[in-house]
Design an enzyme around this catalytic site. Structure first.
Site, PDB file in Angstrom:
ATOM      1  N   THR A  12      24.118  55.629  44.014  1.00 17.21           N
ATOM      2  CA  THR A  12      23.908  57.068  43.835  1.00 17.21           C
ATOM      3  C   THR A  12      22.401  57.337  43.826  1.00 17.21           C
ATOM      4  O   THR A  12      21.915  58.262  44.486  1.00 17.21           O
ATOM      5  CB  THR A  12      24.547  57.545  42.508  1.00 17.21           C
ATOM      6  OG1 THR A  12      25.949  57.288  42.588  1.00 17.21           O
ATOM      7  CG2 THR A  12      24.300  59.015  42.250  1.00 17.21           C
ATOM      8  N   ASN A  40      34.824  54.841  51.524  1.00 15.41           N
ATOM      9  CA  ASN A  40      35.331  54.361  50.240  1.00 15.41           C
ATOM     10  C   ASN A  40      36.757  54.844  50.006  1.00 15.41           C
ATOM     11  O   ASN A  40      37.477  54.287  49.194  1.00 15.41           O
ATOM     12  CB  ASN A  40      34.436  54.851  49.089  1.00 15.41           C
ATOM     13  CG  ASN A  40      34.254  56.351  49.111  1.00 15.41           C
ATOM     14  OD1 ASN A  40      33.807  56.910  50.096  1.00 15.41           O
ATOM     15  ND2 ASN A  40      34.609  57.008  48.034  1.00 15.41           N
ATOM     16  N   GLN A  81      30.502  50.155  50.616  1.00 12.26           N
ATOM     17  CA  GLN A  81      31.826  49.533  50.765  1.00 12.26           C
ATOM     18  C   GLN A  81      31.852  48.517  51.910  1.00 12.26           C
ATOM     19  O   GLN A  81      32.906  47.956  52.215  1.00 12.26           O
ATOM     20  CB  GLN A  81      32.902  50.596  50.999  1.00 12.26           C
ATOM     21  CG  GLN A  81      33.004  51.634  49.884  1.00 12.26           C
ATOM     22  CD  GLN A  81      33.630  51.086  48.598  1.00 12.26           C
ATOM     23  OE1 GLN A  81      34.225  49.998  48.575  1.00 12.26           O
ATOM     24  NE2 GLN A  81      33.507  51.826  47.517  1.00 12.26           N
ATOM     25  N   SER A 136      25.309  48.838  46.170  1.00 13.06           N
ATOM     26  CA  SER A 136      25.481  48.843  44.710  1.00 13.06           C
ATOM     27  C   SER A 136      26.126  47.522  44.285  1.00 13.06           C
ATOM     28  O   SER A 136      27.177  47.143  44.831  1.00 13.06           O
ATOM     29  CB  SER A 136      26.385  50.019  44.352  1.00 13.06           C
ATOM     30  OG  SER A 136      26.363  50.249  42.982  1.00 13.06           O
ATOM     31  N   HIS A 194      27.864  46.401  41.739  1.00 12.44           N
ATOM     32  CA  HIS A 194      29.204  46.258  41.143  1.00 12.44           C
ATOM     33  C   HIS A 194      30.351  46.420  42.129  1.00 12.44           C
ATOM     34  O   HIS A 194      31.508  46.257  41.776  1.00 12.44           O
ATOM     35  CB  HIS A 194      29.369  47.224  39.954  1.00 12.44           C
ATOM     36  CG  HIS A 194      29.458  48.673  40.327  1.00 12.44           C
ATOM     37  ND1 HIS A 194      30.630  49.379  40.248  1.00 12.44           N
ATOM     38  CD2 HIS A 194      28.534  49.559  40.769  1.00 12.44           C
ATOM     39  CE1 HIS A 194      30.426  50.639  40.610  1.00 12.44           C
ATOM     40  NE2 HIS A 194      29.158  50.761  40.940  1.00 12.44           N
ATOM     41  N   THR A 235      10.815  49.792  34.620  1.00 10.91           N
ATOM     42  CA  THR A 235      10.909  48.332  34.508  1.00 10.91           C
ATOM     43  C   THR A 235      12.188  47.840  35.183  1.00 10.91           C
ATOM     44  O   THR A 235      13.265  48.381  34.946  1.00 10.91           O
ATOM     45  CB  THR A 235      10.867  47.924  33.018  1.00 10.91           C
ATOM     46  OG1 THR A 235       9.659  48.437  32.474  1.00 10.91           O
ATOM     47  CG2 THR A 235      10.927  46.417  32.843  1.00 10.91           C
ATOM     48  N   CYS A 277      41.570  67.163  40.022  1.00  7.14           N
ATOM     49  CA  CYS A 277      42.373  68.109  39.259  1.00  7.14           C
ATOM     50  C   CYS A 277      41.396  69.128  38.664  1.00  7.14           C
ATOM     51  O   CYS A 277      40.430  68.759  38.020  1.00  7.14           O
ATOM     52  CB  CYS A 277      43.110  67.362  38.158  1.00  7.14           C
ATOM     53  SG  CYS A 277      44.371  68.358  37.381  1.00  7.14           S
TER      54      CYS A 277
HETATM   55  C1  LIG Z   1      30.677  54.923  49.543  1.00  2.00           C
HETATM   56  C2  LIG Z   1      30.083  55.030  48.179  1.00  2.00           C
HETATM   57  N1  LIG Z   1      28.835  55.465  48.049  1.00  2.00           N
HETATM   58  C3  LIG Z   1      28.230  55.553  46.863  1.00  2.00           C
HETATM   59  C4  LIG Z   1      28.889  55.199  45.705  1.00  2.00           C
HETATM   60  C5  LIG Z   1      28.173  55.313  44.405  1.00  2.00           C
HETATM   61  O1  LIG Z   1      27.981  54.066  43.842  1.00  2.00           O
HETATM   62  P1  LIG Z   1      27.419  53.936  42.351  1.00  2.00           P
HETATM   63  O2  LIG Z   1      28.476  54.519  41.469  1.00  2.00           O
HETATM   64  O3  LIG Z   1      27.236  52.505  42.122  1.00  2.00           O
HETATM   65  O4  LIG Z   1      26.207  54.732  42.281  1.00  2.00           O
HETATM   66  C6  LIG Z   1      30.212  54.756  45.784  1.00  2.00           C
HETATM   67  C7  LIG Z   1      30.973  54.453  44.569  1.00  2.00           C
HETATM   68  O5  LIG Z   1      32.181  54.632  44.513  1.00  2.00           O
HETATM   69  C8  LIG Z   1      30.815  54.641  47.049  1.00  2.00           C
HETATM   70  O6  LIG Z   1      32.056  54.177  47.190  1.00  2.00           O
END
Ligand SMILES: Cc1ncc(COP(=O)(O)O)c(C=O)c1O
Length: 367
Positions: free
Chosen positions: A71, A148, A176, A194, A196, A230, A318
């Site tokens: 993000t 995603n 993704q 990202s 995670h 940092t 929703c």
């Molecule tokens: C295609 C895509 N872009 C950006 C993000 C954002 O990732 P993060 O939540 O690690 O900032 C996601 C998270 O679901 C994603 O699937």
């Protein structure tokens, strides 16, 4: 109750090796900006992680900037390319993640024209439409590598070529894509990742930038002035480790994910022939399967399955107690009723075939 986690596109569990590595590096506490020996040791580790990451992605380490998440990376690219501009146009696809579309809309309120490239029924961008939209005032094209929501793979190489010919910078949100598809960054100006999403830790991400960008965060000038603050050193080290493992076992992983996804889809369609898999016949991430069910809203299905121990996700939001159809499915030409009934199942390296069979059994029990 036993839980089955099929929401790996939202986030993933740490790989056991990454977890072990992370525990070891938790004691690395020096600030990479400190001039003393403790700082210097941290700085060296940080630069090793950068070299390692750059080597795996096949890019110059000078173009790798660590940050907190995709993000942040997406916001950095969109606002960073625009700078102080209040004119020109920005092109995104109509199926981008909110971390791209929302900053793009902020720029639109500032006077930059926002143009959306059309997608087809599979969510793949229309290259002719893209060519038509680009003109001399285009400041950036941003199209995600892999959706995603549907797992659809975008024609990134062709988009990079078109942008290259027109002299327009190209950004791809590649969150993704890591470990799911072969990554090609030739001709790409900016790419965002990202940790995670590929079995690494949360709170750490990476921006590839081969063209100048105005920084989003100002301060101590870390990351060569691109991202002050940092560095999350243990996060960066563990993300780099996760990337290394994911790349080392790429083919094995993809084939494992494909087996899980195909088993899921085949048995599900056998049980529910009226269900529709989005983008089934186009190049797709092996980790994502989005199903339009014959009844119930996606929202209700996710809640009912969660009660039974199966975790998945719905693209419908929703609002004020009312479920809203997934806008991206509407853009792809699905009807509002269909766009209400979509559920995403996403697979990770720690899922098993047995879990997939149990997941299908649980889904079946709802219909
Ligand atoms: C295609 C895509 N872009 C950006 C993000 C954002 O990732 P993060 O939540 O690690 O900032 C996601 C998270 O679901 C994603 O699937």
């Amino acid at each position: 109750m036993r839980r089955i986690y099929l929401d790996n596109a939202a986030t993933t569990l740490l790989l056991p090796e990454v977890r072990e590595f992370l525990c070891k590096v938790l004691d690395v506490f020096g600030n990479p900006s400190s001039v003393h020996a403790v700082g210097e040791e941290s700085r060296e580790l940080l630069e090793i992680a950068r070299e390692n990451t750059a080597g795996l992605l096949g890019v110059d380490p000078e173009c790798v900037f660590f940050n907190s998440c995709a993000t942040e990376g997406n916001n950095t690219v969109i606002f960073g390319v625009a700078g102080e501009r209040r004119k020109g146009n920005l092109i995104i696809s109509s199926v981008e993640h909110k971390s791209v579309s929302k900053p793009a809309h902020v720029l639109a309120r500032r006077g930059i024209e926002l143009r959306e490239v059309r997608v087809d029924r599979n969510g793949v961008v229309d290259l002719e439409d893209l060519e038509r939209l680009i003109d001399g005032d285009t400041i950036l094209v941003s199209v995600m590598y892999v959706s995603n929501e549907f797992g659809t793979v975008q024609p990134v190489e062709e988009i990079a070529k078109i942008c290259g010919e027109k002299g327009v910078p190209f950004h791809t949100d590649a969150v993704q894509a890591i470990g799911k598809v072969e990554l090609r960054l030739e001709g790409v100006s900016f790419a965002t990742f990202s940790g995670h999403k590929f079995h690494g830790p949360k709170g750490v991400g990476l921006l590839y930038a081969s063209a100048p960008l105005k920084p989003l965060i100002h301060g101590g000038g870390q990351e060569r002035g691109m991202r002050s603050g940092t560095e999350n050193l243990y996060g960066i080290l563990a993300m780099s480790k996760a990337l290394e493992i994911i790349f080392e076992r790429f083919e094995e992983n993809v084939s494992r994910l494909e087996t899980l996804r195909d088993r899921f889809e085949d048995t599900l369609l056998e049980a529910l022939p009226d269900a529709v898999i989005v983008g089934k016949n186009v190049p797709r991430s092996p980790a994502i399967s989005t199903v339009i069910f014959p009844k119930f809203t996606g929202w209700d299905i996710v809640r009912m399955l969660s009660e039974k121990g199966l975790m998945c996700s719905s693209g419908s939001a929703c609002s004020s107690g009312e479920v809203i159809p997934n806008p991206h499915l509407l853009a792809m030409g699905y009807s509002p009723e269909e766009a209400l009934r979509a559920v995403r199942f996403s697979f990770g390296l720690l899922n098993t075939e047995e879990e997939v069979d149990e997941a299908v059994r649980l889904i079946r029990s709802l219909f």
